[in-house]
Design a protein around this motif. Sequence first.
Motif: not given
Length: 72
Positions: A46, A49-51
Motif C-alpha cells: 500500500i 502503491r504496488e497493487s
Amino acid sequence: MKMNDMIKWIATCITLIGSLCVALSIDPLNVILLNIGAALFILWGIRIRESAIVTVNSGILAIYLFGLLLRI
C-alpha cells in the motif's frame, strides 16, 4: 534506512522464520508468523502503491487466516 525499506525487510525476515517453522512443523507459530509477514507485506505494498503485492498478500493472508481458524 527508510520506513518502507524497514517494513519490507522485517516482513521478509518474519516470513522466512514462518517458513522455517513450517519446515520444522512448529504449529501454530508457523501460521501466526506467516500471517504477520503477509500483513506487513500488504502494508508495504500500500505504501509503495504496488497493487500486485497487495493482491497476492491479501490472498495469502486470507488463506493463512482460514488455516489459523481451523486450528482453533
